[in-house]
Design a protein around this motif. Structure first.
Motif, PDB file in Angstrom:
ATOM      1  N   ALA A   1      32.005  -9.219  -2.107  1.00 45.46           N
ATOM      2  CA  ALA A   1      32.286  -8.049  -1.269  1.00 45.46           C
ATOM      3  C   ALA A   1      31.104  -7.811  -0.353  1.00 45.46           C
ATOM      4  CB  ALA A   1      32.528  -6.813  -2.137  1.00 45.46           C
ATOM      5  N   THR A   2      31.372  -7.230   0.801  1.00 48.93           N
ATOM      6  CA  THR A   2      30.299  -6.799   1.700  1.00 48.93           C
ATOM      7  C   THR A   2      30.803  -5.626   2.527  1.00 48.93           C
ATOM      8  OG1 THR A   2      28.797  -7.420   3.490  1.00 48.93           O
ATOM      9  CG2 THR A   2      30.926  -8.552   3.434  1.00 48.93           C
ATOM     10  N   THR A   3      29.903  -4.703   2.814  1.00 49.29           N
ATOM     11  CA  THR A   3      30.281  -3.538   3.611  1.00 49.29           C
ATOM     12  C   THR A   3      29.034  -2.837   4.133  1.00 49.29           C
ATOM     13  OG1 THR A   3      31.666  -1.552   3.609  1.00 49.29           O
ATOM     14  CG2 THR A   3      30.299  -1.908   1.678  1.00 49.29           C
ATOM     15  N   GLN A   4      29.246  -1.951   5.085  1.00 47.77           N
ATOM     16  CA  GLN A   4      28.167  -1.077   5.548  1.00 47.77           C
ATOM     17  C   GLN A   4      28.633   0.357   5.366  1.00 47.77           C
ATOM     18  OE1 GLN A   4      27.609  -3.029   9.437  1.00 47.77           O
ATOM     19  NE2 GLN A   4      25.499  -3.434   8.796  1.00 47.77           N
ATOM     20  N   LEU A   5      27.865   1.152   4.657  1.00 47.25           N
ATOM     21  CA  LEU A   5      28.237   2.534   4.355  1.00 47.25           C
ATOM     22  C   LEU A   5      27.081   3.452   4.711  1.00 47.25           C
ATOM     23  CD1 LEU A   5      29.864   2.021   0.830  1.00 47.25           C
ATOM     24  CD2 LEU A   5      31.072   2.484   2.958  1.00 47.25           C
ATOM     25  N   SER A   6      27.364   4.738   4.726  1.00 49.65           N
ATOM     26  CA  SER A   6      26.285   5.690   4.986  1.00 49.65           C
ATOM     27  C   SER A   6      26.534   6.969   4.208  1.00 49.65           C
ATOM     28  CB  SER A   6      26.179   5.982   6.479  1.00 49.65           C
ATOM     29  OG  SER A   6      27.364   6.580   6.936  1.00 49.65           O
ATOM     30  N   ILE A   7      25.457   7.666   3.952  1.00 52.61           N
ATOM     31  CA  ILE A   7      25.565   9.026   3.424  1.00 52.61           C
ATOM     32  C   ILE A   7      24.935   9.938   4.455  1.00 52.61           C
ATOM     33  CG2 ILE A   7      25.566   8.336   1.008  1.00 52.61           C
ATOM     34  CD1 ILE A   7      22.635   9.119   0.861  1.00 52.61           C
ATOM     35  N   SER A   8      25.374  11.168   4.494  1.00 55.59           N
ATOM     36  CA  SER A   8      24.858  12.065   5.534  1.00 55.59           C
ATOM     37  C   SER A   8      24.850  13.499   5.026  1.00 55.59           C
ATOM     38  CB  SER A   8      25.735  11.963   6.782  1.00 55.59           C
ATOM     39  OG  SER A   8      27.064  12.331   6.461  1.00 55.59           O
ATOM     40  N   ARG A   9      24.098  14.312   5.735  1.00 56.19           N
ATOM     41  CA  ARG A   9      24.133  15.755   5.512  1.00 56.19           C
ATOM     42  C   ARG A   9      23.750  16.401   6.830  1.00 56.19           C
ATOM     43  NH1 ARG A   9      18.575  17.862   2.603  1.00 56.19           N
ATOM     44  NH2 ARG A   9      17.336  17.590   4.460  1.00 56.19           N
TER      45      ARG A   9
ATOM     46  N   MET B   1      23.708   7.484  -4.488  1.00 52.54           N
ATOM     47  CA  MET B   1      22.711   7.798  -3.457  1.00 52.54           C
ATOM     48  C   MET B   1      22.968   9.192  -2.892  1.00 52.54           C
ATOM     49  SD  MET B   1      21.935   4.516  -1.126  1.00 52.54           S
ATOM     50  CE  MET B   1      21.782   2.872  -1.736  1.00 52.54           C
ATOM     51  N   ALA B   2      24.243   9.535  -2.727  1.00 48.37           N
ATOM     52  CA  ALA B   2      24.575  10.857  -2.178  1.00 48.37           C
ATOM     53  C   ALA B   2      24.078  11.968  -3.104  1.00 48.37           C
ATOM     54  CB  ALA B   2      26.078  10.968  -1.962  1.00 48.37           C
ATOM     55  N   GLU B   3      24.044  11.688  -4.405  1.00 50.84           N
ATOM     56  CA  GLU B   3      23.581  12.711  -5.339  1.00 50.84           C
ATOM     57  C   GLU B   3      22.115  13.070  -5.101  1.00 50.84           C
ATOM     58  OE1 GLU B   3      24.380  11.581  -9.354  1.00 50.84           O
ATOM     59  OE2 GLU B   3      26.554  11.573  -9.070  1.00 50.84           O
ATOM     60  N   VAL B   4      21.366  12.146  -4.505  1.00 49.40           N
ATOM     61  CA  VAL B   4      19.958  12.444  -4.218  1.00 49.40           C
ATOM     62  C   VAL B   4      19.708  12.488  -2.709  1.00 49.40           C
ATOM     63  CG1 VAL B   4      18.963  11.650  -6.395  1.00 49.40           C
ATOM     64  CG2 VAL B   4      19.427   9.988  -4.590  1.00 49.40           C
ATOM     65  N   SER B   5      20.765  12.758  -1.946  1.00 50.90           N
ATOM     66  CA  SER B   5      20.615  12.755  -0.486  1.00 50.90           C
ATOM     67  C   SER B   5      19.607  13.810  -0.024  1.00 50.90           C
ATOM     68  CB  SER B   5      21.967  12.989   0.200  1.00 50.90           C
ATOM     69  OG  SER B   5      22.473  14.259  -0.158  1.00 50.90           O
ATOM     70  N   GLU B   6      19.511  14.918  -0.732  1.00 51.01           N
ATOM     71  CA  GLU B   6      18.551  15.956  -0.356  1.00 51.01           C
ATOM     72  C   GLU B   6      17.123  15.416  -0.435  1.00 51.01           C
ATOM     73  OE1 GLU B   6      18.805  19.322   0.520  1.00 51.01           O
ATOM     74  OE2 GLU B   6      20.912  18.914   0.897  1.00 51.01           O
ATOM     75  N   LEU B   7      16.921  14.451  -1.296  1.00 49.73           N
ATOM     76  CA  LEU B   7      15.578  13.893  -1.462  1.00 49.73           C
ATOM     77  C   LEU B   7      15.369  12.651  -0.602  1.00 49.73           C
ATOM     78  CD1 LEU B   7      15.449  14.165  -5.356  1.00 49.73           C
ATOM     79  CD2 LEU B   7      14.543  15.758  -3.683  1.00 49.73           C
TER      80      LEU B   7
ATOM     81  N   LEU C   1      17.003  12.017   2.487  1.00 47.09           N
ATOM     82  CA  LEU C   1      17.071  12.263   3.926  1.00 47.09           C
ATOM     83  C   LEU C   1      15.834  13.031   4.384  1.00 47.09           C
ATOM     84  CD1 LEU C   1      20.893  12.763   4.135  1.00 47.09           C
ATOM     85  CD2 LEU C   1      19.542  10.978   5.222  1.00 47.09           C
ATOM     86  N   PRO C   2      15.557  13.094   5.697  1.00 46.49           N
ATOM     87  CA  PRO C   2      14.252  13.570   6.169  1.00 46.49           C
ATOM     88  C   PRO C   2      13.855  14.911   5.566  1.00 46.49           C
ATOM     89  CG  PRO C   2      15.534  12.740   7.993  1.00 46.49           C
ATOM     90  CD  PRO C   2      16.436  12.716   6.792  1.00 46.49           C
ATOM     91  N   VAL C   3      12.566  15.023   5.334  1.00 47.24           N
ATOM     92  CA  VAL C   3      12.018  16.275   4.806  1.00 47.24           C
ATOM     93  C   VAL C   3      12.205  17.361   5.861  1.00 47.24           C
ATOM     94  CG1 VAL C   3       9.954  17.448   3.986  1.00 47.24           C
ATOM     95  CG2 VAL C   3      10.361  15.037   3.423  1.00 47.24           C
ATOM     96  N   THR C   4      12.830  18.448   5.496  1.00 47.35           N
ATOM     97  CA  THR C   4      13.160  19.483   6.466  1.00 47.35           C
ATOM     98  C   THR C   4      12.188  20.646   6.364  1.00 47.35           C
ATOM     99  OG1 THR C   4      14.547  20.639   4.920  1.00 47.35           O
ATOM    100  CG2 THR C   4      15.606  18.915   6.237  1.00 47.35           C
ATOM    101  N   TYR C   5      12.386  21.576   7.270  1.00 48.39           N
ATOM    102  CA  TYR C   5      11.561  22.782   7.266  1.00 48.39           C
ATOM    103  C   TYR C   5      11.646  23.472   5.902  1.00 48.39           C
ATOM    104  CZ  TYR C   5      10.016  27.465   8.552  1.00 48.39           C
ATOM    105  OH  TYR C   5       9.369  28.664   8.602  1.00 48.39           O
ATOM    106  N   GLU C   6      12.893  23.619   5.395  1.00 46.85           N
ATOM    107  CA  GLU C   6      13.071  24.300   4.115  1.00 46.85           C
ATOM    108  C   GLU C   6      12.384  23.532   2.991  1.00 46.85           C
ATOM    109  OE1 GLU C   6      16.965  25.171   6.268  1.00 46.85           O
ATOM    110  OE2 GLU C   6      15.343  23.719   6.315  1.00 46.85           O
TER     111      GLU C   6
END
Ligand code: MG
Length: 525
Positions: A93-101, A174-180, A182-187
């Motif tokens: 199998a092969t694919t390209q996926l992404s997670i986002s917020r 990976m989505a479960e740790v997306s907050e960690l 994805l880029p460090v935000t102001y908050e």
């Protein structure tokens, strides 16, 4: 081998009566098939072509009709075994996926706050502006590219299910740790629980620094475990036959993560040199882990096997004599006097490709096999197998790759007869015949490589004429993945992250658990 085990089993049947018996399960044949037999989707084979691909006499090498359906026009080729099983039990199998917020920045938050209270507009205007802001809100995204090779045994069910499902588990973990990730935000920066060390001064104990690489590795490990658990659960309602090894490559965060549970192999070819990117897990390479498990839980041997290893099979005539042995604590050998217990069949027996665990299976890691037992016995194999992978990381940003640098991922059908460096040489030779931008370049190289291992039919057997040696009679699956694309893509995309953006120490359990959704049994959309 089986008859020897049968004798061993028959001789101890009296002892089995006192042991706990496994619960009754529905007969697999009565259940609906989870997935019908298929080949990888990117091959675009019709049902007729799938039948042709399973011809054990001609063993046609199958390649993608449209190579650019694979990420970076990576190469792929496969061939069925020489009669070992009716179907090709490898899958890929092969694919390209992404997670986002939603992206959150100090400026946007400030503007929103201003819109709500201090801009002098009416409430309706403010609502419209907020709605427009929602529509145009930027997303922080984390893209990853995935390749997987699954070598099935005793049926095609587990390998097909893993090839259809594992990447969704990886995405979700990976989505479960997306907050960690994805880029460090102001908050994030102002969150009282963040920062590299809050031990002194804050009154909290010191915490470990956990990088984004650690989080990706954790997500990959959990996804492998979840994949195996899903097969374990769903085999009670669907027919999911056999088991499979798993070798996965994930390109993310500027790195390559090679995730291996089994004896498929990944080899990087850089500047013409073969660099191993995975270790083969076999009964021989995992002897001490398996012996230790039997030492801790001797009931798993059902009084039929011995955990010790001896240089040869012992017989009654050896009783009282000296022999050499080794247990889970040893890599060398030591003497002992042969006892009755030593006459039992060894937990690990045989050499090379013939080495077996409990006289039954030649692989030690992967998915499935939950109902596999020693022939004519209640002795379960699964406790000795594990889905836990070993993960190697490779920093793709540390060096530049050229068009002739590539990663080979292949099932053991290839590596049984082709050495790492030989495989790289075969691919390099094939690549010279194509323009670097030709989309067929890597697929043709994969085809050459598989042909090199399959050989030609000479008389009754398959042989490799170049070396005049036996060819591989196993299913063979091979990806050839060009390495330069990912580096270029990563450098040019502002949404992808570099390793230097380290995830600071955080209140990890609290935050990730709050974000996590309960996951359904089946993760396919
Ligand atoms: Mg194989």
């Amino acid at each position: 081998m089986i008859s020897r085990v049968r004798n061993v089993v028959n001789s101890v049947m009296g002892g089995l009566a006192a042991l706990p018996q496994p619960p009754e399960r529905p007969q697999p044949d009565d259940l609906e098939l989870k997935y019908p037999y298929c080949r990888p989707e990117f091959l675009q084979l019709s049902q007729d072509e799938i039948q042709v691909s399973a011809d054990h006499v001609s063993r046609p090498i199958m390649v993608p009709r449209e190579p650019n359906r694979l990420p970076w026009s990576a190469g792929y080729a496969e061939v069925i075994n020489a009669g070992k099983s009716p179907r090709n039990e490898d899958q890929a199998a092969t694919t390209q996926l992404s997670i986002s917020r939603p992206a959150r920045t100090p400026n946007r938050n400030t503007n929103k706050a201003n819109n709500k209270g201090n801009n002098g507009n009416s409430g309706e205007d403010n609502l419209q502006q907020e709605a427009m802001a929602e529509e145009t809100e930027e997303m922080d995204e984390l893209h990853f590219t995935y390749f997987g090779v699954f070598d099935g045994h005793a049926g095609t069910g587990a390998a097909i299910m893993a090839s259809r499902t594992l990447h969704y588990h990886i995405r979700d973990k990976m989505a479960e740790v997306s907050e960690l990730l994805l880029p460090v935000t102001y908050e994030d920066q102002n969150h009282p629980g963040t920062g590299s060390n809050h031990g002194s001064g804050s009154g909290k104990p010191s915490s470990k620094v956990i990088t984004k690489e650690h989080l990706i590795i954790g997500a990959l490990e959990r996804s492998f475990c979840e994949m195996d658990s899903q097969i374990e659960r769903e085999r009670l309602t669907f027919r999911i036959t056999g088991g499979c090894t798993a070798l996965v490559a994930v390109f993310v965060l500027g790195k390559l993560f090679l995730v291996n549970a089994g004896d498929s192999r990944a080899v990087l070819c850089r500047n013409g040199e073969a660099i191993p990117m995975s270790r083969d897990f076999t009964p021989e390479s995992e002897r001490q882990r398996l012996q230790y498990l039997a030492h801790l839980h001797p009931h798993l041997l059902y009084n039929e096997f011995t955990a010790l290893e001896f240089p040869r099979r012992l017989h009654k005539t050896d009783l009282g004599k000296q022999t050499l042995y080794r247990d889970h604590t040893m890599t060398g050998w030591a003497p002992k006097t042969v006892t009755e217990d030593d006459l039992k069949f060894p937990l690990i027996f045989g050499e090379g490709k013939r080495c077996r665990v409990l006289a039954t299976i030649g692989v030690t890691r992967g998915f499935g096999d939950h109902d596999l037992r020693v022939y004519d016995s209640h002795c379960l194999i699964k406790p000795f197998l594990t889905a836990a992978p070993e993960i190697q990381t490779y920093d793709m940003m540390e060096q530049r790759f050229g068009e002739d640098d590539f990663l080979i991922m292949a099932s053991d059908g290839l590596w049984d007869v082709v050495a790492n460096q030989d495989a790289c040489n075969v691919v390099l030779d094939a690549l010279t015949q194509f323009h670097p931008q030709d989309p067929n370049r890597y697929t043709s190289a994969a085809q050459e490589l598989v042909m090199h291992a399959r050989g030609t039919l000479q008389g009754k057997g398959w042989r490799r004429p170049a070396e005049d040696k036996p060819a591989s009679g196993d299913d063979i699956t091979a990806f050839i993945i060009p390495m330069y694309h990912y580096g270029n893509q990563h450098l040019s995309s502002p949404t992808l992250l570099s390793e230097s953006e380290e995830s600071s120490t955080r209140e990890m359990e609290t935050e990730t658990e709050a974000e996590a959704d309960p996951r359904p049994d089946s993760l396919e959309p």
